[in-house]
Design a protein around this motif. Structure first.
Motif, short mmCIF file in Angstrom:
data_model
loop_
_atom_site.label_atom_id
_atom_site.label_comp_id
_atom_site.label_asym_id
_atom_site.label_seq_id
_atom_site.Cartn_x
_atom_site.Cartn_y
_atom_site.Cartn_z
N PHE A 79 0.83 -1.21 0.00
CA PHE A 79 0.00 0.00 0.00
C PHE A 79 0.87 1.26 0.00
CE2 PHE A 79 -1.87 3.45 2.52
CZ PHE A 79 -2.93 3.79 1.70
N PHE A 80 1.87 1.29 0.92
CA PHE A 80 2.69 2.48 1.01
C PHE A 80 3.64 2.62 -0.19
CE2 PHE A 80 1.38 2.55 5.50
CZ PHE A 80 0.98 3.88 5.56
N GLY A 81 4.01 1.50 -0.79
CA GLY A 81 4.78 1.56 -2.02
C GLY A 81 3.97 2.24 -3.11
N PHE A 82 2.71 1.83 -3.24
CA PHE A 82 1.81 2.42 -4.23
C PHE A 82 1.63 3.91 -3.97
CE2 PHE A 82 -2.38 3.64 -5.79
CZ PHE A 82 -2.35 3.18 -7.08
N LEU A 83 1.39 4.25 -2.70
CA LEU A 83 1.15 5.65 -2.33
C LEU A 83 2.38 6.51 -2.67
CD1 LEU A 83 -1.07 7.38 -0.94
CD2 LEU A 83 0.21 7.09 1.19
N SER A 84 3.57 5.99 -2.35
CA SER A 84 4.80 6.74 -2.66
C SER A 84 4.93 6.98 -4.16
CB SER A 84 6.04 5.98 -2.16
OG SER A 84 5.93 5.65 -0.81
N GLY A 85 4.64 5.96 -4.95
CA GLY A 85 4.72 6.09 -6.40
C GLY A 85 3.69 7.07 -6.93
N LEU A 86 2.50 7.03 -6.34
CA LEU A 86 1.43 7.94 -6.75
C LEU A 86 1.81 9.39 -6.48
CD1 LEU A 86 -1.52 7.94 -7.87
CD2 LEU A 86 -2.29 8.00 -5.50
N TRP A 118 16.44 9.75 9.19
CA TRP A 118 17.64 9.05 9.69
C TRP A 118 17.80 9.17 11.20
CZ3 TRP A 118 21.01 11.40 5.23
CH2 TRP A 118 20.80 10.64 4.06
N ARG A 119 16.95 9.99 11.85
CA ARG A 119 17.01 10.07 13.30
C ARG A 119 16.53 8.78 13.95
NH1 ARG A 119 14.85 16.03 15.22
NH2 ARG A 119 16.42 17.24 14.10
N ARG A 120 15.70 8.05 13.21
CA ARG A 120 15.22 6.76 13.73
C ARG A 120 16.28 5.69 13.48
NH1 ARG A 120 9.25 6.09 13.81
NH2 ARG A 120 9.79 3.94 13.41
N GLU A 121 16.22 4.64 14.27
CA GLU A 121 17.20 3.55 14.15
C GLU A 121 17.03 2.80 12.84
OE1 GLU A 121 18.62 1.34 17.25
OE2 GLU A 121 19.24 3.34 17.98
N ALA A 122 15.79 2.65 12.41
CA ALA A 122 15.50 1.86 11.23
C ALA A 122 14.27 2.43 10.53
CB ALA A 122 15.25 0.40 11.63
N PRO A 123 14.11 2.16 9.23
CA PRO A 123 12.90 2.60 8.54
C PRO A 123 11.66 1.89 9.12
CG PRO A 123 14.33 1.35 7.06
CD PRO A 123 15.06 1.48 8.35
N ALA A 124 10.50 2.48 8.90
CA ALA A 124 9.27 1.97 9.52
C ALA A 124 8.90 0.56 9.03
CB ALA A 124 8.13 2.94 9.26
N LEU A 125 9.17 0.29 7.75
CA LEU A 125 8.69 -0.99 7.20
C LEU A 125 9.84 -1.88 6.70
CD1 LEU A 125 5.64 0.39 5.14
CD2 LEU A 125 5.61 -0.60 7.43
N ALA A 126 11.05 -1.64 7.20
CA ALA A 126 12.19 -2.48 6.82
C ALA A 126 13.13 -2.56 8.02
CB ALA A 126 12.91 -1.89 5.61
N THR A 127 14.07 -3.50 7.97
CA THR A 127 14.92 -3.72 9.15
C THR A 127 16.07 -2.71 9.25
OG1 THR A 127 16.07 -5.36 7.83
CG2 THR A 127 14.43 -6.18 9.39
N ALA A 128 16.52 -2.17 8.11
CA ALA A 128 17.66 -1.25 8.16
C ALA A 128 17.63 -0.32 6.95
CB ALA A 128 18.96 -2.05 8.17
N PHE A 129 18.29 0.84 7.08
CA PHE A 129 18.49 1.70 5.92
C PHE A 129 19.49 1.03 4.99
CE2 PHE A 129 17.12 4.77 9.18
CZ PHE A 129 16.06 5.35 8.50
N ALA A 133 11.94 6.86 4.70
CA ALA A 133 11.43 6.64 6.06
C ALA A 133 10.74 5.29 6.19
CB ALA A 133 10.46 7.76 6.42
N LEU A 134 10.11 4.83 5.11
CA LEU A 134 9.35 3.57 5.18
C LEU A 134 10.22 2.36 4.84
CD1 LEU A 134 6.14 4.84 3.36
CD2 LEU A 134 6.31 4.28 5.79
N PHE A 135 10.96 2.47 3.72
CA PHE A 135 11.68 1.29 3.21
C PHE A 135 13.20 1.41 3.36
CE2 PHE A 135 7.75 1.82 0.71
CZ PHE A 135 7.10 0.67 1.12
N GLY A 136 13.67 2.60 3.72
CA GLY A 136 15.10 2.79 3.90
C GLY A 136 15.89 2.77 2.61
N ARG A 137 15.21 3.14 1.50
CA ARG A 137 15.87 3.05 0.20
C ARG A 137 15.85 4.40 -0.53
NH1 ARG A 137 17.87 -2.28 -1.03
NH2 ARG A 137 18.43 -1.14 -2.90
N ILE A 138 16.66 4.47 -1.58
CA ILE A 138 16.70 5.61 -2.48
C ILE A 138 15.52 5.50 -3.46
CG2 ILE A 138 18.01 6.55 -4.44
CD1 ILE A 138 19.26 7.14 -1.76
N ALA A 139 14.80 6.62 -3.66
CA ALA A 139 13.70 6.60 -4.63
C ALA A 139 14.21 6.94 -6.02
CB ALA A 139 12.60 7.57 -4.20
N GLY A 140 15.08 6.09 -6.55
CA GLY A 140 15.55 6.28 -7.92
C GLY A 140 14.68 5.45 -8.85
#
Lengths: 145, 149
Positions: free
Chosen positions: A4-11, A61-72, B30-37
């Motif tokens: 859902f959030f992937g779609f929203l980001s793309g939109l 980046w102030r957070r330890e990890a992204p909301a929907l993944a384990t690490a940046f 913020a959500l996926f920790g990735r570059i939006a390329g």
């Protein structure tokens, strides 16, 4: 949730391209035509986008990890090498011919202009070729910075 | 080239649109920790080799591209029509342009969004070098095609 959030980001990205006028190749080509029908709008798009991302990234980046993944997971390569510069130059030539880069081309796809319908499949083939080519690029082991 | 349509300078709309693009990049970080390329995300969808990209990233990347494609449709639903555009109609030139954009962004590991928006925001020297290079190449290409040939 991730879907859902992937779609929203793309939109949001696509709507940004449309609102900014960047889904229209004529506007991009006019930005590049300083000595002709110059339209400086693209500078405002890049300015607004990179400044927003600059500030927002630092908040994220102030957070330890992204909301929907384990690490940046950020690009780690620091080499300014032949693949980077050669690739960017090839991309720039194509961008100057067609007025499309990957985001606007995909966003414009549903509008079904003949030029877009030819551009996008060629781009997808090229992207696969270019990525496969990268490790074999003769100048790829350039000076690490 | 076949189009030299004059386009209106739209500083405010372009700034607002740019901020939306930036917001999307921040969401992806913020959500996926990735570059939006877009080249990178598309590559991930195509199953191309994205260093560090796991199989688990496929669904959101696919959904992201679906969102990009949905944008003009959503726009048309709300406003009653597609946004105005003039796409070059020289099809062989567009075929060549598409190939060059694809090969170049694949080889150079990024496009206007990956190196441009996200790379500049990360203050990446690699991305600064890429942006200067593709901007210079594009300016020269348009100069040659519109004013020399």
């Amino acid at each position: 949730m991730r879907t859902f959030f992937g779609f929203l980001s793309g939109l949001v990205f696509g709507l940004g391209l449309i609102v900014s006028g960047m889904a229209n190749p004529a506007k991009v080509l006019n930005f590049l035509d300083v000595f002709g029908t110059w339209d400086p709008s693209l500078a405002f798009v890049m300015g607004g986008a990179s400044l927003t991302a600059f500030l927002g990234y630092r908040l994220a980046w102030r957070r330890e990890a992204p909301a929907l993944a384990t690490a940046f997971d950020l690009p780690t390569s620091r080499a300014i090498d032949g693949a980077l510069i050669g690739g960017a130059a090839i991309f720039g030539i194509g961008w100057g011919i067609g007025g499309f880069c990957p985001g606007p081309a995909l966003t414009a796809l549903p509008m079904l202009a003949p030029g877009t319908l030819v551009f996008v499949p060629a781009m997808l083939v090229g992207l696969t070729l270019g990525t496969r080519l990268k490790p074999h690029f003769p100048l790829a082991q350039g000076v690490p910075s | 080239m076949d189009i030299e349509a004059v386009t209106e300078f739209t500083p405010l709309l372009s700034l607002v649109g740019g901020i939306l693009i930036g917001l999307s990049a921040v969401m992806v970080m913020a959500l996926f920790g990735r570059i939006a390329g877009i080249a990178g995300i598309t590559n991930g969808v195509l199953g191309g080799l994205v260093p560090g990209g796991g199989v688990g990233d496929w669904p959101w990347r696919f959904a992201f591209i679906a969102g990009l494609l949905a944008a003009p449709l959503g726009w048309a639903l709300v406003t009653g029509g597609f946004p105005a555009q003039t796409v070059p109609s020289d099809l062989p030139a567009m075929l060549l342009a598409g190939l060059l954009v694809g090969v170049g962004t694949g080889l150079g590991s990024g496009c206007t969004s990956g190196h441009g928006v996200c790379g500049l925001a990360r203050l990446s020297p690699r991305s600064f070098a890429a942006v200067l290079t593709f901007m210079a190449a594009a300016f020269v290409t348009v100069l040659v095609l519109r004013h020399v040939i």
